[in-house]
Scaffold this motif. Structure first.
Motif: not given
Ligand SMILES: Nc1ncnc2c1ncn2[C@@H]1O[C@H](COP(=O)(O)OP(=O)(O)OP(=O)(O)O)[C@@H](O)[C@H]1O
Ligand SMILES: Nc1ncnc2c1ncn2[C@@H]1O[C@H](COP(=O)(O)OP(=O)(O)OP(=O)(O)O)[C@@H](O)[C@H]1O
Ligand SMILES: [Mg+2]
Ligand SMILES: [Mg+2]
Lengths: 351, 313
Positions: A76-101
């Protein structure tokens, strides 16, 4: 995929980079739904935008990049409008995580493996010290690391490449994310270890009910992991369908070319089908179908107008004028028929 | 492949080690193979198995610690005459694993391509040098105009072509291609493979092709040797190896090859190689020809099992 529910929905995404006064149009109007519990593979050649697209969904777009337009809908939220690290904190790592090459890019050589997995729990969960350690041992076991109690205290350099990649996966799944993005996680590994990591990702997907996005240019790997496949070319998804649809009934000439150039389809002593030319310069506007100059089947219209999606089935669509009812009927290259009739090598194997 | 098989390169009980004393590490532990004139001989194995080390020992970049390398009937490892050394440099060239790392970014393409040539042919005039560079570039499908540019201005596939031009300018008869396409993008791999095949046909070149990707190997190689931990465990003509691999390590490698077919992939069973299946405590393994042109590392007990299995095919 029956009752499909999109967990993440990318809509009309345009992403640009400014570079020495010039603008590069890296993602050119991508729309993509990612369904709950599926494994979606994104394939395409180097520079087609696979990493930029997925990194943007985690707030990891490079500083010189910006979203020009479009939406990333998540719960229900539009992540494209997120600007600050604070906003992303709740998503990056805990909701969406990444494994790199290269797992070394996300592992700290100076800290123990146990500390690093725990770190992510310390940050994203409210478990106490003891519970965290218990959980770390549990995850290490899950990702197939034997003697987790001993391994817990070791440093990354004491692990082989394949084991480091297991640890990177452990870190990514430690906080129970909903979506796991794997960016070429097995390219640097040997085939046998690659096969094990793929199996691990599939198991983790089931066990943790993960939605997985798997980025690769290796079509053999795609066939192994993916429920659906999105093919990217020059910043756009030019074809998307179920794994069977893409491998057995591909419609876009770029998908044909990618499949046909596989050495598995080569006949010894004959030339391997190859893609000539180079992808378009994304600093300049792209006219018509971006693949037209390299496409032996290009129609006149391909050089003038950009094709829209044509629906092939409810799950399969492609951006090529060849699917327009007015277009001449063109058969895909003959070699692609080999794909359906392929047999495993080493007839006596496992028998 | 040539009709009459003439041996170009013989590798006999080759050993290569690094370090000394306590830190002595044997990377290649006694390998044997012949390469025939005009063929593509594939060497596959996992990371760290010793593939690059074998290639480098052949071109004398690494000293050997045992065994012989015989090229055109002459022993070329260990101490050799200046004359022969020059001959080896001319005749055997190597294409390196990573096109990004192996080219000096501050040198012009022309300097990179002619470097080896001017080292062995000191008397060439500027004009002769330029002609040779232009020809080598054309041979690999690059424009002579590119000679004055720098490597970073090229794509991965073009850079690998520059690496191939640098080898071709020496007019070698034998090329060691060390993972020439692994670092390249999917879309240009086919181009480089086609180029190598075309050059081979035009010049009757012989290749030692090193890779870990067995599907590429199957397409390009006439015969394949499988190496594991510094030892070749199986060697056979390509189709024989793919049709009935005998060594459990080869079987594991083949079982893991990714195939672009979802039905095969999603039902595949990957075999895991377990070294402990071999009991070499008293019955020691030897390098034997188990059927025509098919070699395997096995002890007596295993060899008789393999023979039995071959009868049932
Ligand atoms: N920070 C940046 N500044 C400028 N351009 C960038 C930046 N990051 C990416 N790009 C450009 O965006 C395009 C897409 O890059 P991206 O990294 O997504 O490709 P990719 O499909 O992941 O390729 P690969 O397979 O090589 O990883 C490329 O043209 C790339 O050069
Ligand atoms: N110059 C060196 N000094 C010390 N050890 C070395 C050196 N070169 C290689 N080795 C070691 O020898 C072994 C074989 O290495 P080699 O580079 O031949 O492997 P490879 O089969 O080519 O692997 P890859 O597929 O990763 O290229 C490895 O254990 C490696 O660490
Ligand atoms: Mg990328
Ligand atoms: Mg190597």
């Amino acid at each position: 995929m029956e009752n499909k529910k999109a967990v993440l929905s990318i809509q009309d995404m345009n992403i640009k980079f400014s570079l020495r006064g010039q603008i590069l149009h890296a993602i050119r109007g991508v729309s993509l739904d990612i369904y709950e519990g599926e494994c979606l593979a994104i394939v395409g050649e180097s520079g087609s935008g696979k990493s930029v697209l997925t990194k943007t969904c985690m707030g990891l777009l490079d500083k010189n990049g910006f979203i020009e337009s479009g939406h990333i809908m998540y719960e229900g939220k539009d992540l494209a409008t997120y600007k600050t690290d604070k906003e992303w904190e709740k998503i990056c790592g805990s909701e969406i995580a990444m494994v790199m090459q290269d797992p070394m890019t996300c592992l700290n050589p100076l800290k123990t493996i146990g500390w690093q997995i725990e770190e992510s729990l310390r940050y994203h969960s409210n478990l106490n010290k003891e519970e965290r350690k218990k959980r770390v041992i549990e995850i290490l076991t899950d990702v197939g690391i034997t003697e987790p109690e001993r391994r817990y205290k070791q440093y990354p350099h004491e692990f082989s490449g394949g084991m480091r990649q297991r640890v990177a996966i452990a870190i990514a799944v430690a906080c129970n994310p909903k979506i796991l993005i794997c960016d070429e996680p097995t390219t640097a590994l040997d085939v046998t270890i690659q096969a094990q990591i793929l199996e691990l990702i599939r198991n983790m997907q089931k066990k943790y009910n993960l939605t997985t996005v798997y980025i690769t240019h290796d079509l053999g790997v795609v066939a192994n992991v993916a429920d659906r496949v999105a093919v990217m070319y020059a910043g756009d998804i030019i074809e998307v369908g179920t794994s069977r649809e893409i491998f057995y009934e591909p419609k876009h000439p770029y998908t044909w070319a990618l499949l046909a150039s596989l050495p598995q389809l080569g006949i010894k002593g004959e030339e391997l089908s190859s893609i000539h030319g180079t992808p378009p310069n994304l600093f300049l506007p792209v006219k018509g179908d971006a693949f037209a100059p390299r496409n032996p089947y290009a129609l006149a219209v391909d050089f003038e107008y950009r094709p829209p999606y044509f629906e092939v089935s409810p799950t399969h669509k492609a951006k090529t004028w060849l699917l327009d009812p007015r277009a001449p009927k063109i058969e895909p290259p003959k070699v692609l028929e080999m794909i359906k009739n392929m047999e495993r090598v080493g007839g006596v194997l496992g028998g | 492949m040539a009709d009459k098989k003439e041996i170009l390169l013989e590798v006999k009980d080759l050993h290569v080690s690094f370090g000394r004393g306590k830190s002595l590490f044997e990377a290649v532990k006694g390998v044997n193979f012949n390469i025939y004139k005009g063929e593509t001989f594939g060497l596959v194995g996992e990371s760290g198995s010793g593939k690059t080390t074998i290639g480098r020992a052949i071109i004398r970049m690494y000293p050997t610690s045992g065994g012989e390398v015989i090229f055109n009937g002459q022993k070329i490892n260990g101490k050799i005459s200046k004359e022969l050394d020059k001959d080896v440099i001319h005749n055997i060239q190597m294409i390196f694993q990573d096109p990004m790392a192996s080219l000096n970014d501050r040198a012009k393409v022309s300097d990179i391509v002619k470097e080896g040539l001017i080292n062995v042919q000191k008397g060439l005039s500027e004009k002769e040098q330029q002609e040779r560079v232009d020809k080598a570039l054309l041979d690999v499908g690059l424009l002579p105009e590119f000679a004055s540019r720098f490597p970073h201005e090229f794509s991965g596939g073009q850079r690998q072509r520059i690496g191939i031009a640098r080898a071709l300018i020496m007019e070698p008869s034998f090329i060691i291609a060390d993972e020439p396409i692994s670092a390249l993008d999917v879309s240009i791999r086919a181009q480089v493979l086609n180029l190598l095949s075309k050059l081979q046909q035009e010049r009757n070149l012989t290749y030692l092709f090193i890779a870990h990707d067995l599907s590429v190997m199957r397409f390009i190689s006439d015969r394949i040797a499988v190496i594991e931990h510094g030892k070749i465990v199986e060697l056979a003509p390509t189709e024989k190896l793919f049709a009935h691999p005998l060594h459990p390590y080869t079987q594991a490698l083949l079982s893991a090859i990714p195939m672009p077919n979802p039905d095969l992939e999603q039902n595949k069973k990957v075999l895991v190689y377990d070294e402990s299946v071999h009991d070499y405590s008293s019955d020691k393994p030897e390098w034997i020809e188990i059927e025509e042109e098919h070699f395997i590392l096995a002890n007596k007990k295993e060899a008789s099992e393999y023979r039995e299995r071959l009868k049932t095919l």
